[in-house]
Design a protein around this motif. Structure first.
Motif, PDB file in Angstrom:
ATOM      1  N   PHE A 221       0.790  -1.150   0.027  1.00 42.05           N
ATOM      2  CA  PHE A 221      -0.066  -0.129  -0.112  1.00 42.05           C
ATOM      3  C   PHE A 221       0.828   1.147  -0.211  1.00 42.05           C
ATOM      4  CE2 PHE A 221      -2.564  -3.290   1.664  1.00 42.05           C
ATOM      5  CZ  PHE A 221      -3.929  -2.949   1.093  1.00 42.05           C
ATOM      6  N   ARG A 222       0.338   2.269  -0.666  1.00 41.84           N
ATOM      7  CA  ARG A 222       1.081   3.574  -0.879  1.00 41.84           C
ATOM      8  C   ARG A 222       0.128   4.505  -0.906  1.00 41.84           C
ATOM      9  NH1 ARG A 222       5.876   6.067   0.225  1.00 41.84           N
ATOM     10  NH2 ARG A 222       7.271   4.219  -0.516  1.00 41.84           N
ATOM     11  N   ARG A 223       0.003   5.598  -0.367  1.00 41.45           N
ATOM     12  CA  ARG A 223      -0.874   6.698  -0.646  1.00 41.45           C
ATOM     13  C   ARG A 223      -2.314   6.425  -0.340  1.00 41.45           C
ATOM     14  NH1 ARG A 223       2.355  10.307  -5.194  1.00 41.45           N
ATOM     15  NH2 ARG A 223       3.502  11.519  -3.923  1.00 41.45           N
ATOM     16  N   GLY A 224      -2.433   5.445   0.443  1.00 43.07           N
ATOM     17  CA  GLY A 224      -3.888   4.759   0.851  1.00 43.07           C
ATOM     18  C   GLY A 224      -4.604   3.912  -0.439  1.00 43.07           C
ATOM     19  N   LYS A 225      -3.662   3.487  -1.322  1.00 40.63           N
ATOM     20  CA  LYS A 225      -4.147   2.587  -2.173  1.00 40.63           C
ATOM     21  C   LYS A 225      -3.264   1.594  -2.448  1.00 40.63           C
ATOM     22  CE  LYS A 225      -4.983   4.869  -6.420  1.00 40.63           C
ATOM     23  NZ  LYS A 225      -5.050   5.616  -7.460  1.00 40.63           N
ATOM     24  N   TYR A 226      -3.327   0.524  -3.344  1.00 41.41           N
ATOM     25  CA  TYR A 226      -2.299  -0.523  -3.540  1.00 41.41           C
ATOM     26  C   TYR A 226      -1.216   0.086  -4.468  1.00 41.41           C
ATOM     27  CZ  TYR A 226      -5.285  -4.583  -2.443  1.00 41.41           C
ATOM     28  OH  TYR A 226      -6.028  -5.444  -1.847  1.00 41.41           O
ATOM     29  N   THR A 227      -0.110  -0.516  -4.171  1.00 41.02           N
ATOM     30  CA  THR A 227       1.100   0.094  -4.729  1.00 41.02           C
ATOM     31  C   THR A 227       0.926  -0.126  -6.220  1.00 41.02           C
ATOM     32  OG1 THR A 227       2.062  -2.077  -4.000  1.00 41.02           O
ATOM     33  CG2 THR A 227       2.724   0.085  -2.931  1.00 41.02           C
ATOM     34  N   ASN A 228       1.835   0.517  -7.214  1.00 45.54           N
ATOM     35  CA  ASN A 228       1.668   0.470  -8.455  1.00 45.54           C
ATOM     36  C   ASN A 228       1.797  -1.160  -8.944  1.00 45.54           C
ATOM     37  OD1 ASN A 228       2.507   0.735 -11.580  1.00 45.54           O
ATOM     38  ND2 ASN A 228       1.929   2.891 -10.765  1.00 45.54           N
ATOM     39  N   HIS A 229       2.466  -1.765  -8.484  1.00 43.61           N
ATOM     40  CA  HIS A 229       3.233  -3.149  -8.838  1.00 43.61           C
ATOM     41  C   HIS A 229       1.808  -4.315  -8.443  1.00 43.61           C
ATOM     42  CE1 HIS A 229       5.021  -3.382  -4.836  1.00 43.61           C
ATOM     43  NE2 HIS A 229       4.677  -4.720  -4.844  1.00 43.61           N
ATOM     44  N   LYS A 230       1.159  -3.932  -7.144  1.00 48.41           N
ATOM     45  CA  LYS A 230       0.173  -4.481  -6.941  1.00 48.41           C
ATOM     46  C   LYS A 230      -1.006  -4.445  -7.835  1.00 48.41           C
ATOM     47  CE  LYS A 230       0.896  -7.124  -3.454  1.00 48.41           C
ATOM     48  NZ  LYS A 230       0.487  -8.527  -3.497  1.00 48.41           N
ATOM     49  N   ALA A 231      -1.250  -3.113  -8.490  1.00 44.50           N
ATOM     50  CA  ALA A 231      -2.351  -2.945  -9.213  1.00 44.50           C
ATOM     51  C   ALA A 231      -2.234  -3.110 -10.585  1.00 44.50           C
ATOM     52  CB  ALA A 231      -2.443  -1.345  -9.219  1.00 44.50           C
ATOM     53  N   TYR A 232      -0.576  -3.112 -11.146  1.00 43.63           N
ATOM     54  CA  TYR A 232      -0.629  -3.424 -12.632  1.00 43.63           C
ATOM     55  C   TYR A 232       0.438  -4.323 -12.836  1.00 43.63           C
ATOM     56  CZ  TYR A 232      -2.896   0.919 -13.438  1.00 43.63           C
ATOM     57  OH  TYR A 232      -4.016   1.995 -13.363  1.00 43.63           O
ATOM     58  N   GLY A 233       1.238  -4.953 -11.915  1.00 46.15           N
ATOM     59  CA  GLY A 233       2.249  -5.924 -12.177  1.00 46.15           C
ATOM     60  C   GLY A 233       3.556  -5.259 -12.070  1.00 46.15           C
ATOM     61  N   GLU A 234       4.483  -6.178 -11.640  1.00 41.73           N
ATOM     62  CA  GLU A 234       5.833  -5.678 -11.441  1.00 41.73           C
ATOM     63  C   GLU A 234       6.387  -5.082 -12.948  1.00 41.73           C
ATOM     64  OE1 GLU A 234       8.961  -7.954  -9.738  1.00 41.73           O
ATOM     65  OE2 GLU A 234       7.350  -9.116  -8.623  1.00 41.73           O
ATOM     66  N   ASP A 235       6.126  -5.739 -14.051  1.00 38.00           N
ATOM     67  CA  ASP A 235       6.589  -5.305 -15.382  1.00 38.00           C
ATOM     68  C   ASP A 235       6.313  -3.743 -15.764  1.00 38.00           C
ATOM     69  OD1 ASP A 235       4.200  -6.134 -15.484  1.00 38.00           O
ATOM     70  OD2 ASP A 235       4.698  -7.702 -17.178  1.00 38.00           O
ATOM     71  N   VAL A 236       4.920  -3.564 -15.545  1.00 34.10           N
ATOM     72  CA  VAL A 236       4.584  -2.328 -15.825  1.00 34.10           C
ATOM     73  C   VAL A 236       4.750  -1.308 -14.978  1.00 34.10           C
ATOM     74  CG1 VAL A 236       2.067  -1.014 -16.171  1.00 34.10           C
ATOM     75  CG2 VAL A 236       2.424  -3.299 -17.219  1.00 34.10           C
ATOM     76  N   ALA A 237       5.124  -1.869 -13.618  1.00 38.17           N
ATOM     77  CA  ALA A 237       5.263  -0.848 -12.553  1.00 38.17           C
ATOM     78  C   ALA A 237       6.677  -0.197 -12.913  1.00 38.17           C
ATOM     79  CB  ALA A 237       5.109  -1.460 -11.138  1.00 38.17           C
ATOM     80  N   ILE A 238       7.450  -0.975 -13.099  1.00 37.13           N
ATOM     81  CA  ILE A 238       8.899  -0.759 -13.569  1.00 37.13           C
ATOM     82  C   ILE A 238       9.064   0.215 -14.649  1.00 37.13           C
ATOM     83  CG2 ILE A 238      11.177  -1.557 -14.271  1.00 37.13           C
ATOM     84  CD1 ILE A 238      10.865  -3.925 -12.819  1.00 37.13           C
ATOM     85  N   LEU A 239       8.080  -0.182 -15.609  1.00 33.90           N
ATOM     86  CA  LEU A 239       7.982   0.912 -16.943  1.00 33.90           C
ATOM     87  C   LEU A 239       7.542   2.057 -16.558  1.00 33.90           C
ATOM     88  CD1 LEU A 239       7.367  -1.994 -19.395  1.00 33.90           C
ATOM     89  CD2 LEU A 239       9.471  -0.373 -19.333  1.00 33.90           C
ATOM     90  N   ALA A 240       6.384   2.025 -15.464  1.00 32.30           N
ATOM     91  CA  ALA A 240       5.777   3.330 -15.244  1.00 32.30           C
ATOM     92  C   ALA A 240       6.787   4.247 -14.579  1.00 32.30           C
ATOM     93  CB  ALA A 240       4.457   3.241 -14.420  1.00 32.30           C
TER      94      ALA A 240
END
Ligand code: GRG
Length: 305
Positions: free
Chosen positions: A102-121
């Motif tokens: 969790f981050r800023r009250g929401k799922y972290t980026n990799h939890k929401a989009y997957g690690e691959d997309v989170a790294i690229l984001a």
């Protein structure tokens, strides 16, 4: 409990923060529209527009206005600072780093989009930040924009965030961390981007070299202060809502100022840094725009999250 006291200047800090955060949020929203392929733009926006105090962009705008510049001149750089801050949070949260859900009250980026997309984001927020500040800044000379870009780049790599993170993760957080190493980590992981925020605002706003350097000193103090207070809040929050933060602290065995010097001495250290920070602003006392920076320094010390 302590609260920000701006009565002396009759400056309404709450309203100031809300107004500035709103204009930063609007500019951030407009800076990255949804386009094809939607997934990457959505992932970038997911974390960028997830809230956050917007301390870095507001510091940048406040410093710009203090030396006589306009908010609009600082806005692309202010957005770039928040994009970089956000990308560092996305990467910091990854399973290979802090592994947070969790981050800023929401799922972290990799939890929401997957690690691959989170790294690229994260990667695309980082690169777009530079494109944005270079192509969208108006009202400052090319030499000043270039100086701001150098400052931004310098605050991130092996002189800034990256080296702070590397030393943090390789030093295992054990009791071997002394005051010098702890300060090194915080000065690089946290203070360097806060310093860049103020310095970039002052450069783009047309500040003289002595003004920029005074404000750099101010920012260095509040940068370290930010982390000392973060550590204090970890202790005070975790004793209030026993479990969450305290548990994490124990698992990661993270070194903090209260662990190193005790809670009372940490609070004193924070007070001393605040005094030192404000001393740097003395020569700006006659400037109308000094109140926001004074209040921001107080806010960093007396904030509750
Ligand atoms: C910059 C190229 C590059 C890579 C990033 C992962 C990494 C390298 C660095 C980690 C940096 C990090 C996570 C530092 C902690 C900074 C910090 C104090 C975060 C909390 O800031 P707040 O309280 O958070 O301003 P909000 O959510 O309010 O914005």
């Amino acid at each position: 409990t302590l609260s920000v006291n701006c009565e002396k200047t009759s400056f309404d800090f709450q309203t100031y923060m809300v107004e500035k955060a709103n204009s930063v949020n609007k500019a951030l929203d407009e800076s990255i529209p949804i386009k094809n392929p939607t997934i990457i733009h959505e992932a970038m926006r997911y974390s960028l527009l997830a809230g956050g105090k917007r301390v870095r962009p507001i510091l940048c705008i406040a410093a710009c206005e203090l030396v006589g510049g306009n908010e609009s001149t600082a806005m692309p750089a202010a957005c770039a600072l928040e994009m970089i801050h956000t990308m560092s949070l996305i990467h910091d949260d990854l399973p290979c780093m802090d592994n947070d859900d969790f981050r800023r009250g929401k799922y972290t980026n990799h939890k929401a989009y997957g690690e691959d997309v989170a790294i690229l984001a994260g990667d695309s927020l980082l690169t777009f930040a530079f494109e944005h500040v270079s192509s969208s800044t108006v009202g400052a000379s090319p030499a000043r924009v270039l100086a701001a870009i150098v400052e931004l780049a310098n605050s991130m790599g092996t002189e800034g965030l990256v080296v702070g993170q590397v030393v943090d993760i390789t030093s295992t957080g054990g009791d071997d961390i002394g005051p010098d190493l702890l300060e090194f980590i915080h000065v690089h992981k946290t203070a360097s981007l806060l310093e860049a925020s103020v310095v970039i605002g002052a450069i783009l706003g047309g500040g003289s070299e002595p003004q920029v350097e005074k404000l750099r000193k101010f920012a260095r103090c509040i940068g370290l202060l930010f982390q000392v207070v973060d550590d204090i809040l970890d202790v005070t929050k975790s004793s209030e809502e026993l479990g969450k933060t305290a548990g994490k602290d124990l698992v990661t065995n993270k070194m903090t100022y209260p662990k190193l010097m005790g809670l009372e001495k940490s609070k004193q250290f924070a007070e001393d840094l605040l005094v030192e920070a404000k001393q740097q602003l003395v020569e700006f006392e006659s400037h109308r725009g000094v109140a926001p920076l004074v209040a921001l320094a107080d806010y960093i010390v007396y904030r509750q999250n």
